[in-house]
Design a protein around this motif. Structure first.
Motif, PDB file in Angstrom:
ATOM      1  N   THR A   1      -4.972  -8.003 -27.566  1.00 27.77           N
ATOM      2  CA  THR A   1      -5.015  -8.073 -26.098  1.00 27.77           C
ATOM      3  C   THR A   1      -4.486  -9.425 -25.625  1.00 27.77           C
ATOM      4  OG1 THR A   1      -7.299  -8.888 -26.171  1.00 27.77           O
ATOM      5  CG2 THR A   1      -6.983  -6.505 -25.901  1.00 27.77           C
ATOM      6  N   ILE A   2      -4.126  -9.476 -24.367  1.00 28.44           N
ATOM      7  CA  ILE A   2      -3.665 -10.729 -23.757  1.00 28.44           C
ATOM      8  C   ILE A   2      -4.880 -11.625 -23.497  1.00 28.44           C
ATOM      9  CG2 ILE A   2      -2.426 -11.730 -21.793  1.00 28.44           C
ATOM     10  CD1 ILE A   2      -1.278  -8.790 -21.358  1.00 28.44           C
ATOM     11  N   PHE A   3      -5.915 -11.016 -22.960  1.00 32.63           N
ATOM     12  CA  PHE A   3      -7.188 -11.688 -22.682  1.00 32.63           C
ATOM     13  C   PHE A   3      -7.765 -12.157 -24.012  1.00 32.63           C
ATOM     14  CE2 PHE A   3     -11.766 -11.598 -21.719  1.00 32.63           C
ATOM     15  CZ  PHE A   3     -11.833 -12.033 -20.406  1.00 32.63           C
ATOM     16  N   ASN A   4      -8.017 -13.449 -24.126  1.00 36.28           N
ATOM     17  CA  ASN A   4      -8.363 -14.006 -25.436  1.00 36.28           C
ATOM     18  C   ASN A   4      -9.752 -14.646 -25.471  1.00 36.28           C
ATOM     19  OD1 ASN A   4      -7.814 -16.089 -23.716  1.00 36.28           O
ATOM     20  ND2 ASN A   4      -6.717 -17.333 -25.200  1.00 36.28           N
TER      21      ASN A   4
ATOM     22  N   HIS B   1       4.374 -15.810 -13.930  1.00 36.33           N
ATOM     23  CA  HIS B   1       4.522 -14.379 -14.205  1.00 36.33           C
ATOM     24  C   HIS B   1       3.916 -13.529 -13.089  1.00 36.33           C
ATOM     25  CE1 HIS B   1       5.579 -14.529 -18.684  1.00 36.33           C
ATOM     26  NE2 HIS B   1       5.466 -15.789 -18.317  1.00 36.33           N
ATOM     27  N   GLY B   2       3.299 -14.191 -12.126  1.00 34.12           N
ATOM     28  CA  GLY B   2       2.560 -13.472 -11.077  1.00 34.12           C
ATOM     29  C   GLY B   2       3.387 -13.278  -9.825  1.00 34.12           C
ATOM     30  N   GLU B   3       3.079 -12.218  -9.116  1.00 34.46           N
ATOM     31  CA  GLU B   3       3.846 -11.870  -7.912  1.00 34.46           C
ATOM     32  C   GLU B   3       3.386 -12.595  -6.657  1.00 34.46           C
ATOM     33  OE1 GLU B   3       3.915  -7.602  -7.370  1.00 34.46           O
ATOM     34  OE2 GLU B   3       3.953  -7.342  -9.531  1.00 34.46           O
ATOM     35  N   GLY B   4       2.389 -13.423  -6.751  1.00 38.40           N
ATOM     36  CA  GLY B   4       1.777 -13.971  -5.523  1.00 38.40           C
ATOM     37  C   GLY B   4       0.542 -13.149  -5.243  1.00 38.40           C
ATOM     38  N   LEU B   5      -0.499 -13.807  -4.807  1.00 40.08           N
ATOM     39  CA  LEU B   5      -1.778 -13.111  -4.589  1.00 40.08           C
ATOM     40  C   LEU B   5      -1.629 -12.098  -3.471  1.00 40.08           C
ATOM     41  CD1 LEU B   5      -4.829 -15.533  -4.400  1.00 40.08           C
ATOM     42  CD2 LEU B   5      -4.500 -13.560  -5.906  1.00 40.08           C
ATOM     43  N   GLN B   6      -2.054 -10.883  -3.727  1.00 38.09           N
ATOM     44  CA  GLN B   6      -2.023  -9.905  -2.653  1.00 38.09           C
ATOM     45  C   GLN B   6      -3.425  -9.724  -2.083  1.00 38.09           C
ATOM     46  OE1 GLN B   6       0.018  -5.814  -1.700  1.00 38.09           O
ATOM     47  NE2 GLN B   6      -1.589  -5.613  -3.208  1.00 38.09           N
ATOM     48  N   ILE B   7      -3.528  -9.817  -0.774  1.00 31.06           N
ATOM     49  CA  ILE B   7      -4.828  -9.617  -0.133  1.00 31.06           C
ATOM     50  C   ILE B   7      -4.833  -8.244   0.525  1.00 31.06           C
ATOM     51  CG2 ILE B   7      -6.531 -10.566   1.471  1.00 31.06           C
ATOM     52  CD1 ILE B   7      -5.775 -12.671  -0.539  1.00 31.06           C
ATOM     53  N   LEU B   8      -5.884  -7.495   0.235  1.00 30.33           N
ATOM     54  CA  LEU B   8      -6.025  -6.149   0.808  1.00 30.33           C
ATOM     55  C   LEU B   8      -7.273  -6.110   1.680  1.00 30.33           C
ATOM     56  CD1 LEU B   8      -5.565  -3.914  -2.368  1.00 30.33           C
ATOM     57  CD2 LEU B   8      -4.002  -4.064  -0.449  1.00 30.33           C
TER      58      LEU B   8
ATOM     59  N   VAL C   1      12.034  -0.110 -14.056  1.00 33.20           N
ATOM     60  CA  VAL C   1      11.697  -1.518 -13.817  1.00 33.20           C
ATOM     61  C   VAL C   1      11.753  -2.219 -15.176  1.00 33.20           C
ATOM     62  CG1 VAL C   1       9.809  -3.087 -13.173  1.00 33.20           C
ATOM     63  CG2 VAL C   1      10.269  -1.062 -11.789  1.00 33.20           C
ATOM     64  N   THR C   2      12.532  -3.304 -15.270  1.00 34.51           N
ATOM     65  CA  THR C   2      12.682  -3.958 -16.566  1.00 34.51           C
ATOM     66  C   THR C   2      11.558  -4.967 -16.828  1.00 34.51           C
ATOM     67  OG1 THR C   2      14.221  -5.449 -15.514  1.00 34.51           O
ATOM     68  CG2 THR C   2      15.166  -3.652 -16.830  1.00 34.51           C
ATOM     69  N   ASN C   3      11.116  -5.614 -15.766  1.00 35.61           N
ATOM     70  CA  ASN C   3      10.051  -6.613 -15.927  1.00 35.61           C
ATOM     71  C   ASN C   3       8.743  -6.017 -15.393  1.00 35.61           C
ATOM     72  OD1 ASN C   3       8.666  -8.955 -16.399  1.00 35.61           O
ATOM     73  ND2 ASN C   3       9.557 -10.078 -14.674  1.00 35.61           N
ATOM     74  N   ASN C   4       8.123  -5.193 -16.211  1.00 36.29           N
ATOM     75  CA  ASN C   4       6.973  -4.427 -15.724  1.00 36.29           C
ATOM     76  C   ASN C   4       5.720  -5.289 -15.627  1.00 36.29           C
ATOM     77  OD1 ASN C   4       5.531  -2.185 -14.837  1.00 36.29           O
ATOM     78  ND2 ASN C   4       6.272  -0.861 -16.491  1.00 36.29           N
ATOM     79  N   ARG C   5       4.745  -4.776 -14.894  1.00 35.40           N
ATOM     80  CA  ARG C   5       3.429  -5.421 -14.850  1.00 35.40           C
ATOM     81  C   ARG C   5       2.688  -5.159 -16.154  1.00 35.40           C
ATOM     82  NH1 ARG C   5       1.865  -3.132  -8.971  1.00 35.40           N
ATOM     83  NH2 ARG C   5       3.048  -4.602  -7.697  1.00 35.40           N
TER      84      ARG C   5
ATOM     85  N   MET D   1       0.244  -9.462 -12.998  1.00 35.38           N
ATOM     86  CA  MET D   1       1.115 -10.273 -13.842  1.00 35.38           C
ATOM     87  C   MET D   1       2.218  -9.397 -14.430  1.00 35.38           C
ATOM     88  SD  MET D   1       0.226 -13.455 -13.881  1.00 35.38           S
ATOM     89  CE  MET D   1      -1.164 -14.617 -13.840  1.00 35.38           C
ATOM     90  N   ARG D   2       3.411 -10.004 -14.541  1.00 39.29           N
ATOM     91  CA  ARG D   2       4.564  -9.317 -15.152  1.00 39.29           C
ATOM     92  C   ARG D   2       4.814  -9.847 -16.548  1.00 39.29           C
ATOM     93  NH1 ARG D   2       7.852  -5.821 -11.468  1.00 39.29           N
ATOM     94  NH2 ARG D   2       6.814  -6.135  -9.470  1.00 39.29           N
ATOM     95  N   LYS D   3       5.563  -9.073 -17.299  1.00 41.79           N
ATOM     96  CA  LYS D   3       5.866  -9.432 -18.687  1.00 41.79           C
ATOM     97  C   LYS D   3       6.644 -10.753 -18.760  1.00 41.79           C
ATOM     98  CE  LYS D   3       7.963  -7.456 -22.753  1.00 41.79           C
ATOM     99  NZ  LYS D   3       9.207  -6.811 -23.114  1.00 41.79           N
ATOM    100  N   GLN D   4       7.620 -10.895 -17.874  1.00 42.52           N
ATOM    101  CA  GLN D   4       8.392 -12.144 -17.818  1.00 42.52           C
ATOM    102  C   GLN D   4       8.138 -12.854 -16.490  1.00 42.52           C
ATOM    103  OE1 GLN D   4      11.798  -9.916 -18.436  1.00 42.52           O
ATOM    104  NE2 GLN D   4      11.248  -9.676 -20.576  1.00 42.52           N
ATOM    105  N   ARG D   5       8.513 -14.124 -16.440  1.00 44.34           N
ATOM    106  CA  ARG D   5       8.244 -14.864 -15.211  1.00 44.34           C
ATOM    107  C   ARG D   5       9.045 -14.301 -14.039  1.00 44.34           C
ATOM    108  NH1 ARG D   5       9.177 -21.050 -16.040  1.00 44.34           N
ATOM    109  NH2 ARG D   5       9.360 -20.776 -13.792  1.00 44.34           N
ATOM    110  N   VAL D   6       8.477 -14.444 -12.850  1.00 49.87           N
ATOM    111  CA  VAL D   6       9.162 -13.966 -11.654  1.00 49.87           C
ATOM    112  C   VAL D   6       9.402 -15.106 -10.672  1.00 49.87           C
ATOM    113  CG1 VAL D   6       8.409 -11.560 -11.743  1.00 49.87           C
ATOM    114  CG2 VAL D   6       6.938 -13.237 -10.648  1.00 49.87           C
ATOM    115  N   ARG D   7       8.859 -16.306 -10.975  1.00 51.45           N
ATOM    116  CA  ARG D   7       9.118 -17.445 -10.063  1.00 51.45           C
ATOM    117  C   ARG D   7       9.149 -18.739 -10.845  1.00 51.45           C
ATOM    118  NH1 ARG D   7       3.208 -18.591  -7.349  1.00 51.45           N
ATOM    119  NH2 ARG D   7       2.147 -16.778  -8.126  1.00 51.45           N
TER     120      ARG D   7
END
Ligand SMILES: O=C(O)CCC(=O)C(=O)O
Ligand SMILES: [Fe+2]
Length: 217
Positions: free
Chosen positions: A15-18, A111-118, A139-143, A211-217
């Protein structure tokens, strides 16, 4: 018994979570309240302070006002809540929260898209969905992972539910639910199907980090 648990551990996908044990040490001491092992779903306590929750709600409220309410509202039966992205990491509270998210999710914030508030009002919901994009969408850079943080207590309804796992999480201000879907075994990813049940009484505010597999910013 020992041999048996070792066998299970060896067969489990990485897992990613360690984090191990019951605490995650960041600038706050985050508690691991409950966990399902595979797919990994973790309920976390003490992720955000009351002040941070309130500041995120305030930033989002301002943002809706600035975009003259309505223009950011997506007309979508799947998700009837209103949403907006917080990208103001120059704000000290947002930067501090982002640092903590990196530590919890064990992925750099780039790797994050920016915090989304709902924001959900009564009867609003987010029907069962996956956070990753299907193979069909190309989508090549999936979540790969999600952290849903609860910014307030909901008087009634609004639970996050995982129908394949018979799991529901009650929103609690400052708490969060983490899950990931970057397994080789696609059936494990499928099991992370989840949604936000309709709010019955009160309001529900959440902040989601994908979070995405690769960086987005
Ligand atoms: O509101 C919830 O409980 C779930 C939110 C969610 O699934 C998302 O933001 O992807
Ligand atoms: Fe989701």
């Amino acid at each position: 018994m020992k041999r048996c648990s070792k066998l299970i551990a060896e067969n489990r996908e990485q897992t990613i979570f360690n984090h191990v044990g019951k605490k995650i040490q960041t600038d706050r001491e985050i508690e691991i309240v409950a966990k399902i092992e595979e797919p990994l779903i973790v309920v976390l306590g003490n992720v955000l302070s009351d002040e941070e929750c309130e500041e995120l709600i305030r930033l989002a409220t301002d943002k809706v006002k600035r975009s003259k309410i309505g223009t950011t509202r997506e007309e979508n039966e799947l998700r009837t809540s209103s949403s907006m992205f917080i990208e103001e990491s120059e704000n000290a509270i947002v930067s501090r929260v982002e640092k903590r998210i990196e530590a919890v999710m064990n992925i750099p914030i780039e790797h994050g898209e920016g915090l989304q508030i709902l924001r959900y009002t009564p009867d609003q919901e987010y029907r069962a969905h996956h956070d990753f994009f299907s193979a069909k969408s190309h989508v090549t850079n999936n979540r790969i992972s999600t952290l849903v943080m609860y910014l307030n207590d909901v008087e009634q309804g609004g639970e996050t539910f995982f129908p394949h796992l018979n799991l529901t999480v009650t929103p609690r201000k400052g708490m969060a639910v983490y899950f990931e879907y970057f397994y080789n075994d696609a059936s494990l990813n499928d099991l992370t199907l989840h949604g936000g049940a309709p709010v019955e009484i009160g309001e529900k505010w959440v902040a989601t980090q994908w979070m995405r597999k690769q960086r987005v910013r």
